[in-house]
Design a protein around this motif. Structure first.
Motif, PDB file in Angstrom:
ATOM      1  N   THR A 195      -5.293   5.446 -18.568  1.00 41.34           N
ATOM      2  CA  THR A 195      -6.623   4.516 -18.440  1.00 41.34           C
ATOM      3  C   THR A 195      -6.359   3.549 -19.905  1.00 41.34           C
ATOM      4  OG1 THR A 195      -7.919   5.924 -19.628  1.00 41.34           O
ATOM      5  CG2 THR A 195      -8.039   5.837 -17.373  1.00 41.34           C
ATOM      6  N   VAL A 196      -5.090   3.371 -20.274  1.00 40.93           N
ATOM      7  CA  VAL A 196      -5.050   2.405 -21.261  1.00 40.93           C
ATOM      8  C   VAL A 196      -5.402   1.079 -20.779  1.00 40.93           C
ATOM      9  CG1 VAL A 196      -3.137   1.378 -22.586  1.00 40.93           C
ATOM     10  CG2 VAL A 196      -3.166   3.935 -22.403  1.00 40.93           C
ATOM     11  N   ASN A 197      -5.055   0.938 -19.909  1.00 41.76           N
ATOM     12  CA  ASN A 197      -5.335  -0.707 -19.313  1.00 41.76           C
ATOM     13  C   ASN A 197      -5.697  -0.459 -17.626  1.00 41.76           C
ATOM     14  OD1 ASN A 197      -4.705  -3.671 -18.067  1.00 41.76           O
ATOM     15  ND2 ASN A 197      -4.768  -3.625 -20.301  1.00 41.76           N
ATOM     16  N   TRP A 198      -5.649  -1.395 -16.823  1.00 44.05           N
ATOM     17  CA  TRP A 198      -6.204  -1.349 -15.270  1.00 44.05           C
ATOM     18  C   TRP A 198      -4.905  -1.155 -14.294  1.00 44.05           C
ATOM     19  CZ3 TRP A 198      -8.864  -4.322 -19.018  1.00 44.05           C
ATOM     20  CH2 TRP A 198     -10.181  -4.007 -19.079  1.00 44.05           C
ATOM     21  N   ASP A 199      -3.720  -0.720 -14.844  1.00 50.18           N
ATOM     22  CA  ASP A 199      -2.517  -0.823 -14.156  1.00 50.18           C
ATOM     23  C   ASP A 199      -2.633   0.123 -12.882  1.00 50.18           C
ATOM     24  OD1 ASP A 199      -0.162  -2.279 -15.867  1.00 50.18           O
ATOM     25  OD2 ASP A 199      -1.789  -1.495 -17.293  1.00 50.18           O
ATOM     26  N   LEU A 200      -3.519   1.239 -12.902  1.00 48.74           N
ATOM     27  CA  LEU A 200      -3.377   2.041 -11.758  1.00 48.74           C
ATOM     28  C   LEU A 200      -4.141   1.226 -10.576  1.00 48.74           C
ATOM     29  CD1 LEU A 200      -4.540   5.391 -13.293  1.00 48.74           C
ATOM     30  CD2 LEU A 200      -2.253   4.822 -11.984  1.00 48.74           C
ATOM     31  N   LEU A 201      -4.811   0.368 -10.925  1.00 45.52           N
ATOM     32  CA  LEU A 201      -5.346  -0.483  -9.735  1.00 45.52           C
ATOM     33  C   LEU A 201      -4.181  -1.148  -8.831  1.00 45.52           C
ATOM     34  CD1 LEU A 201      -7.769  -1.967  -8.310  1.00 45.52           C
ATOM     35  CD2 LEU A 201      -7.692  -3.806  -9.802  1.00 45.52           C
ATOM     36  N   ALA A 202      -3.378  -1.701  -9.388  1.00 46.65           N
ATOM     37  CA  ALA A 202      -2.358  -2.147  -8.757  1.00 46.65           C
ATOM     38  C   ALA A 202      -1.366  -1.327  -8.202  1.00 46.65           C
ATOM     39  CB  ALA A 202      -1.347  -3.089  -9.869  1.00 46.65           C
ATOM     40  N   VAL A 203      -1.163  -0.134  -9.040  1.00 46.00           N
ATOM     41  CA  VAL A 203      -0.335   0.935  -8.685  1.00 46.00           C
ATOM     42  C   VAL A 203      -1.038   1.446  -7.381  1.00 46.00           C
ATOM     43  CG1 VAL A 203       0.385   3.146  -8.903  1.00 46.00           C
ATOM     44  CG2 VAL A 203       0.671   1.460 -10.650  1.00 46.00           C
ATOM     45  N   GLY A 204      -2.402   1.681  -7.055  1.00 46.48           N
ATOM     46  CA  GLY A 204      -3.001   2.466  -5.913  1.00 46.48           C
ATOM     47  C   GLY A 204      -2.750   1.252  -4.775  1.00 46.48           C
ATOM     48  N   LEU A 205      -3.001   0.291  -4.976  1.00 43.71           N
ATOM     49  CA  LEU A 205      -3.025  -0.716  -3.897  1.00 43.71           C
ATOM     50  C   LEU A 205      -1.623  -1.069  -3.500  1.00 43.71           C
ATOM     51  CD1 LEU A 205      -5.402  -3.737  -5.114  1.00 43.71           C
ATOM     52  CD2 LEU A 205      -5.646  -2.338  -3.144  1.00 43.71           C
ATOM     53  N   ALA A 206      -0.511  -0.987  -4.328  1.00 48.03           N
ATOM     54  CA  ALA A 206       0.992  -1.075  -3.935  1.00 48.03           C
ATOM     55  C   ALA A 206       1.365   0.166  -2.921  1.00 48.03           C
ATOM     56  CB  ALA A 206       1.806  -1.343  -5.230  1.00 48.03           C
ATOM     57  N   ALA A 207       1.013   1.277  -3.458  1.00 46.40           N
ATOM     58  CA  ALA A 207       1.133   2.574  -2.781  1.00 46.40           C
ATOM     59  C   ALA A 207       0.558   2.658  -1.396  1.00 46.40           C
ATOM     60  CB  ALA A 207       0.582   3.823  -3.435  1.00 46.40           C
ATOM     61  N   PHE A 208      -0.569   2.123  -1.139  1.00 50.21           N
ATOM     62  CA  PHE A 208      -0.926   1.813   0.278  1.00 50.21           C
ATOM     63  C   PHE A 208      -0.373   0.744   0.953  1.00 50.21           C
ATOM     64  CE2 PHE A 208      -4.838   4.171  -1.554  1.00 50.21           C
ATOM     65  CZ  PHE A 208      -4.981   4.873  -0.571  1.00 50.21           C
ATOM     66  N   GLY A 209       0.073  -0.228   0.379  1.00 53.75           N
ATOM     67  CA  GLY A 209       0.901  -1.027   0.827  1.00 53.75           C
ATOM     68  C   GLY A 209       2.246  -0.701   1.391  1.00 53.75           C
ATOM     69  N   PHE A 210       2.851   0.349   0.685  1.00 54.35           N
ATOM     70  CA  PHE A 210       4.017   1.117   1.082  1.00 54.35           C
ATOM     71  C   PHE A 210       3.747   1.796   2.289  1.00 54.35           C
ATOM     72  CE2 PHE A 210       6.419   0.052  -2.520  1.00 54.35           C
ATOM     73  CZ  PHE A 210       7.643   0.250  -2.037  1.00 54.35           C
ATOM     74  N   LEU A 211       2.691   2.494   2.307  1.00 58.03           N
ATOM     75  CA  LEU A 211       2.159   3.188   3.291  1.00 58.03           C
ATOM     76  C   LEU A 211       2.220   2.547   4.594  1.00 58.03           C
ATOM     77  CD1 LEU A 211       1.570   6.334   4.368  1.00 58.03           C
ATOM     78  CD2 LEU A 211      -0.812   5.771   3.754  1.00 58.03           C
ATOM     79  N   ALA A 212       1.604   1.347   4.606  1.00 58.26           N
ATOM     80  CA  ALA A 212       1.260   0.576   5.801  1.00 58.26           C
ATOM     81  C   ALA A 212       2.535   0.183   6.185  1.00 58.26           C
ATOM     82  CB  ALA A 212       0.493  -0.718   5.395  1.00 58.26           C
ATOM     83  N   TRP A 213       3.426  -0.171   5.500  1.00 62.10           N
ATOM     84  CA  TRP A 213       4.757  -0.646   5.884  1.00 62.10           C
ATOM     85  C   TRP A 213       5.562   0.507   6.542  1.00 62.10           C
ATOM     86  CZ3 TRP A 213       7.494  -5.069   6.647  1.00 62.10           C
ATOM     87  CH2 TRP A 213       9.109  -4.933   6.864  1.00 62.10           C
TER      88      TRP A 213
END
Length: 504
Positions: A195-213
């Motif tokens: 939680t140093v910044n909001w990077d986990l927002l992008a990480v989580g969305l990208a992970a779900f993008g990988f799963l959808a692919w």
């Protein structure tokens, strides 16, 4: 194409146990009795799941929750916002989430982009507002509450949920290798920077993008990657490997679908801020084009070396110092090096003896971006975490990289404290050494991934899966006919016959 389980496995279980399959873990296990025995109970098989609660997947999810809880404790000295005596540096608990609640005017009810320029891409700005503004409204009615602390905890809760969701996605992508996800769940980098910044927002969305692919839904994958790219730019780089692999597999329509829907999602999310509040929305791009060399980057290391070897006298500049004074040139050089690296990855993808896995190429591209970027913030390590777990789930080099990240984290806060107090914490060069080790271990991981692409028999994931479990429509697909013709080298011509010597 469905992939049948390997011998001794089932689709939901795994035949892979790190103490057997991973050389580093196998060696370390000797300290506690050696690798898992042939008669040990496997907690990840269906029969055992019916009688036991603690399956491999649940253990890994619990470990992720433990890591994030410990991270929250590590950040607790800073949660009240009363950062006296540089406590945010001495306790290494600084977080943008709390600092920017005030700096971005959320504590005054300012709406991101409408009332205040935001230094991040729009979805991160929306996220900040969605969690910060309700806290401000609550604080108006309850002035006794600490708004900053409430805002941090609200963000920490959601970001931690996204981290756990990312672990769940890795488990879904590696159903036969659930212990791979423990690399992410137990990563020191997650403990230090979640939680140093909001990077986990992008990480989580990208992970779900990988799963959808992986589930052969390219349109949805594109939307999710586009949304992730609207939070942080790096997930958009994954679209390049998708296109190249789709080209090699003659599935270009799926690749173009993912790219197209990603761009639509990206534009749709940006328009509400970009059109009416252009000046405030443009702040992210302005900072990226005008920012000089930042701490810990390849360019920063070069500036340090400039100071050590430059003997030209007062006023003279080494090449890296000159670049820092000529930021447009620095920008173009950084872009050019990253572009060349992407071109190299594309050639590798098309020339490799077997089509590389998506995670391998995605890791190489994002790592190349960080290596050549002029900015490499401490929390950017979170970008690489899920990618390296999916690309190369081996503990040895991973641990070396994480040790380097821990060293960099400590040295970075030492530099911050030294700058704040004007009293150096570490001897000169320690921070540069830590940055060099971080960069070197990421480069080492890149080399190891490239080697496994060129020698797919060394790929741990291919030991368990026939092709690419993240490949979706590409999984098990044959190469396009032109690939073999392009890759085939002409046979060397027969050497000319040497005439027999004649008698004198």
């Amino acid at each position: 194409m469905s992939i049948q389980p390997t011998a001794g496995t089932d689709d939901a279980g795994t035949g892979d146990h790190p103490s057997r399959s991973d050389g580093f873990v196998r060696g370390a296990s000797e300290l506690i009795g050696g690798p898992l025995g042939d008669h040990a109970v496997a907690l990840d098989r269906p029969a055992d799941r019916e009688s036991r609660f603690w399956t491999a997947a649940r253990i890994v999810l619990a470990l992720a929750c433990l890591t994030l809880a410990l991270h929250w404790v590590q950040k607790s000295p800073c949660q009240d916002g009363a950062w006296q005596n540089n406590i945010q540096y001495t306790r290494m608990c600084y977080t943008d989430v709390l600092a920017l609640y005030y700096a971005e005017g959320l504590n005054e009810g300012k709406v991101p982009y409408r009332d205040h320029p935001v230094e991040y891409p729009v979805l991160t700005g929306y996220f900040m507002g969605a969690l910060g503004l309700p806290v401000h409204a609550l604080g108006v009615d309850n002035p006794e509450i600490n708004q900053g602390q409430w805002a941090y905890n609200a963000n920490a809760l959601v970001l931690s949920a996204l981290a756990v969701a990312t672990v769940a996605v890795i488990l879904a992508l590696r159903r036969r290798r659930p212990w791979d996800a423990a690399l992410f769940a137990l990563a020191p980098a997650l403990f230090l920077t979640a939680t140093v910044n909001w990077d986990l927002l992008a990480v989580g969305l990208a992970a779900f993008g990988f799963l959808a692919w992986a589930r052969s839904r390219p349109a949805l994958a594109g939307v999710l990657l586009g949304l992730a790219g609207a939070a942080k730019m790096w997930p958009l780089f994954v679209l390049g490997p998708i296109l190249v692999l789709a080209l090699r597999a003659n599935r270009i329509r799926a690749g173009l679908t993912a790219v197209g829907t990603a761009l639509v999602a990206l534009v749709a999310v940006n328009l509400p801020a970009a059109v009416p509040y252009r000046d405030n929305w443009d702040r992210f791009f302005e900072l990226n084009t005008t920012r000089p060399i930042d701490w810990g980057t390849l360019w920063y290391i070069g500036r340090y070396l400039d100071g050590k070897v430059n003997t030209g006298g007062p006023g003279s500049m080494g090449p890296f110092e000159w670049l820092n004074a000529n930021i447009p040139t620095l920008n173009w050089l950084s872009y050019a090096l990253f572009g060349l690296a992407c071109l190299g990855v594309a050639v590798l993808a098309l020339r490799a003896p077997k089509r590389p896995r998506l995670a391998q190429l995605a890791f190489l591209v994002v790592a190349a971006f960080l290596i050549f970027s002029k900015v490499w913030s401490q929390q950017f390590v979170l970008w690489l975490l899920p990618l390296v777990v999916l690309a190369r789930p081996k503990w040895g080099a991973f641990i070396a990289w994480q040790v380097a990240e821990i060293g960099y984290f400590a040295a970075f806060y030492g530099e911050l404290l030294g700058s704040a107090t004007s009293r150096p914490v570490f001897p000169e060069g320690v921070f540069v050494l830590a940055a060099t080790l971080r960069l070197g271990t990421v480069a080492l991981l890149c080399v190891l991934v490239v080697k496994e692409i060129l020698h797919p028999e060394r790929d741990a994931v291919r030991d368990t899966y026939a092709d690419d479990p993240d490949g979706g429509v590409l999984d098990g697909a044959p190469d396009a006919p032109w690939v073999d013709r392009w890759r085939r080298r002409p046979e060397p011509s027969e050497p000319a016959a040497v005439p027999a010597p004649t008698a004198a």
